[in-house]
Design a protein around this motif. Sequence first.
Motif, PDB file in Angstrom:
ATOM      1  N   LYS A  81       0.848  -1.187   0.000  1.00 35.85           N
ATOM      2  CA  LYS A  81       0.000   0.000   0.000  1.00 35.85           C
ATOM      3  C   LYS A  81       0.884   1.237   0.000  1.00 35.85           C
ATOM      4  CE  LYS A  81      -0.542  -0.037   5.066  1.00 35.85           C
ATOM      5  NZ  LYS A  81      -0.227  -1.421   5.420  1.00 35.85           N
ATOM      6  N   LYS A 132       1.547   4.858   1.582  1.00 36.44           N
ATOM      7  CA  LYS A 132       1.264   5.647   2.771  1.00 36.44           C
ATOM      8  C   LYS A 132       1.364   7.132   2.465  1.00 36.44           C
ATOM      9  CE  LYS A 132       2.700   2.108   6.091  1.00 36.44           C
ATOM     10  NZ  LYS A 132       3.548   1.799   7.260  1.00 36.44           N
ATOM     11  N   ALA A 133       0.674   7.940   3.285  1.00 34.55           N
ATOM     12  CA  ALA A 133       0.658   9.385   3.086  1.00 34.55           C
ATOM     13  C   ALA A 133       2.074   9.951   3.090  1.00 34.55           C
ATOM     14  CB  ALA A 133      -0.180  10.048   4.183  1.00 34.55           C
ATOM     15  N   THR A 178       2.562   9.508  -3.762  1.00 33.88           N
ATOM     16  CA  THR A 178       1.451   8.602  -3.465  1.00 33.88           C
ATOM     17  C   THR A 178       0.137   9.365  -3.420  1.00 33.88           C
ATOM     18  OG1 THR A 178       2.844   7.063  -2.237  1.00 33.88           O
ATOM     19  CG2 THR A 178       0.495   7.032  -1.746  1.00 33.88           C
TER      20      THR A 178
END
Length: 254
Positions: free
Chosen positions: A65, A67-68, A80
Amino acid sequence: MKLSDLDLDLRLPKPPMVLVAVLVAVLVIGMFVPMGIASAIWFKRNYFDPNPRIHIFLDMDDQAKGKAQASSDVFKNGQTMQAYVPGTVAWGRTTNLPDPTMLKDDDLAYRGFEVSTQTGETVLVEAADGTATPKYIDGYPDIVTVDKAFVERGRQQFMIHCYTCHGADGQGNGPNKREMDRLALITETGTLALVPANFTDATKFAQAIYPNGKLFNTITHGQGTMNALGPMIEVKDRWAIVAYVRALQRAQAQ
């Protein structure tokens, strides 16, 4: 002669002690090794360890995934988190977590009715029948300019999203309605399956009775058998449809 009369030694020979020791060792190892592995996995899953976990079963707690604020090879800009894409409609507010500032819904342009800036609650006014209704906007928000091009845009959007039920003239007799009437489709309560609104009915949809903000809100969230069109139509295009409906009303009232 009986078998018991024979001098036979039927006892099995004792196995070598080495073999016995090997068998015992195998049993002990077979019992304690799985227990050790299970203990190690439990320890790694429940205590901080800078090393990666022993992950036999690939659960959702370990997944790829973005991430911020992290970099990403997926997008050309290497980020992202991506900026708002023009032409899309954001979606995410819930009734459990109301947020008056989300999606700019503190502006009349994004709701069609007023919300208190202090409490975030809908501003209510008393209707003719004594019921409380939201304070809808009568005109148009500042984000749009009502001119010939704007009304034409509303006509185009109306023909795409509204025509099939409400008809080209807005009288509620579009092809979907005619087809359901032909098939005599009715609901469980015995009513017609589809009864689109007749926008030219001044007793129901005149601007003084059905303000522009209420019409915009109905387009956004739907009503009755009409689905919500907010996720499919941009905010300005929804106001353009409102302007075109008013133009239809004026044209057919002459």
